[in-house]
Design an enzyme around this catalytic site. Structure first.
Site, short mmCIF file in Angstrom:
data_model
loop_
_atom_site.label_atom_id
_atom_site.label_comp_id
_atom_site.label_asym_id
_atom_site.label_seq_id
_atom_site.Cartn_x
_atom_site.Cartn_y
_atom_site.Cartn_z
N THR A 44 -31.70 36.22 18.17
CA THR A 44 -32.00 34.96 18.85
C THR A 44 -31.74 35.08 20.35
OG1 THR A 44 -31.32 33.75 16.87
CG2 THR A 44 -31.49 32.50 18.91
N TYR A 107 -37.86 26.84 9.20
CA TYR A 107 -38.97 25.88 9.17
C TYR A 107 -39.43 25.52 7.76
CZ TYR A 107 -43.45 23.62 10.22
OH TYR A 107 -44.47 22.72 10.29
N TYR A 133 -27.86 36.22 7.66
CA TYR A 133 -27.60 35.42 8.86
C TYR A 133 -27.88 33.97 8.52
CZ TYR A 133 -28.16 33.84 13.77
OH TYR A 133 -28.06 33.19 14.98
N ARG A 138 -30.38 26.00 13.54
CA ARG A 138 -31.66 26.48 14.05
C ARG A 138 -32.74 26.54 12.96
NH1 ARG A 138 -32.59 29.07 18.91
NH2 ARG A 138 -30.81 29.22 20.30
N LYS A 161 -23.51 37.04 8.84
CA LYS A 161 -23.18 36.33 10.07
C LYS A 161 -23.22 34.85 9.73
CE LYS A 161 -24.80 35.28 14.76
NZ LYS A 161 -25.88 35.51 15.78
N ILE A 203 -20.31 37.94 16.17
CA ILE A 203 -21.55 38.31 16.85
C ILE A 203 -21.72 37.28 17.95
CG2 ILE A 203 -24.04 38.62 16.61
CD1 ILE A 203 -23.53 39.57 13.75
#
Length: 291
Positions: A44, A107, A133, A138, A161, A203
């Protein structure tokens, strides 16, 4: 197992948006000297969504070649298309990455069953180690601990993560998945608490600006030196907060440009940091002792 401060590296760009290979080379050198424990590329923070496949491969290859196995290099290869994710992950393996960081499909809002099947299909079709992740803020998709437990036993899935900012998630995942499953905080502001609850590191976006201090913060947490860890956290907390005044990596790229670490380039649909936030980010940099 990778432990410590793993920088979510920006992709340096010229004002016209072209990738700046020289700045990338200098950044990697700097992180190696400053004791960064690992590097995530084309995630990202690395603006992967704005890079072409060829550019992603280019950045991964450049960083892998320069690092030369001194620290792990992890490539962001996730997408909301399972077959495309497999393709990107194979590209990362070809480029020499040590592991793939694969975000939950954004999405499309899959079910937990769909998430399990997505990651299992990827695991069945590649040999590169996978770090899950989870970043619901997001993706509009939350990989729940019970699903993580099922995924943790699959070959090649080595860790996660966890970027919810919910420190109790670390304890739950550790209990369910055992000591050999790596857990990395994906939230700088709560990373210290996560490491004190058995996370293996962070991270980090902040590590782009303060790599040595983030490394030292992790080491202090691992060795039980809470006094030193809390002191570093106090210095860095304004950065943890102000680097998200606008969408990542807008603030961190602006701040790095102020330090002459990278040019001012950023790609649409992201735009340079709004003028109203310049003073806030600068003050955070001063409090962290980097300006």
């Amino acid at each position: 197992m990778m432990k410590g401060s793993i920088v979510a590296l920006v992709t340096p760009m010229q004002p016209d948006g072209s990738i700046d290979e020289q700045s990338l080379h200098q950044l990697v050198d700097w992180h190696l000297k400053e004791k960064t424990d690992g590097i995530v590329v084309v995630g990202t923070t690395g603006e992967a969504s704005a890079l072409t496949e060829d550019e992603q491969y280019q950045v991964i290859s450049l960083v892998v070649d320069q690092v030369a196995h001194r620290i792990p290099v992890i490539a962001g290869t996730g997408s909301n298309n399972t077959q495309h994710t497999i393709h990107l992950t194979r590209n990362a393996q070809k480029a020499g990455a040590d592991a793939a960081l694969i975000v939950t499909p954004y999405y499309v809002k899959p079910t937990q069953e769909g998430l399990f099947a997505h990651y299992k299909t990827i695991s069945d079709n590649i040999t590169l180690p996978i770090i899950l992740y989870n970043v619901p803020g997001r993706t509009a998709c939350d990989l729940l601990p019970e699903t993580i437990k099922k995924l943790a036993v699959l070959p090649g899935i080595i860790g996660i993560k966890e970027a919810t900012g919910k420190v109790n998630r670390v304890t739950t995942i550790r209990k369910q998945c055992g000591e050999s499953f790596a857990i990395y905080s994906g939230d700088d502001a709560t990373a210290l608490d996560a490491m004190l609850q058995s996370a293996d590191g962070v991270i980090s976006v902040t590590a782009n600006l303060a790599p040595r201090k983030m490394h030292e913060l992790c080491q202090a947490a691992f060795t039980g030196n809470e006094k030193r860890a809390n002191s570093l956290q106090t210095e860095l907390l304004p950065l943890h907060e102000k680097l998200f005044l606008e969408g990542n990596p807008i603030p961190v790229k602006w701040a790095m440009h102020q330090l002459d670490l990278i040019p001012a380039g950023i790609r649409l649909p992201l735009s340079p940091l709004s003028t109203q936030f310049h003073a806030d980010v600068k003050n955070a940099m001063k409090m962290a002792g980097i300006l």
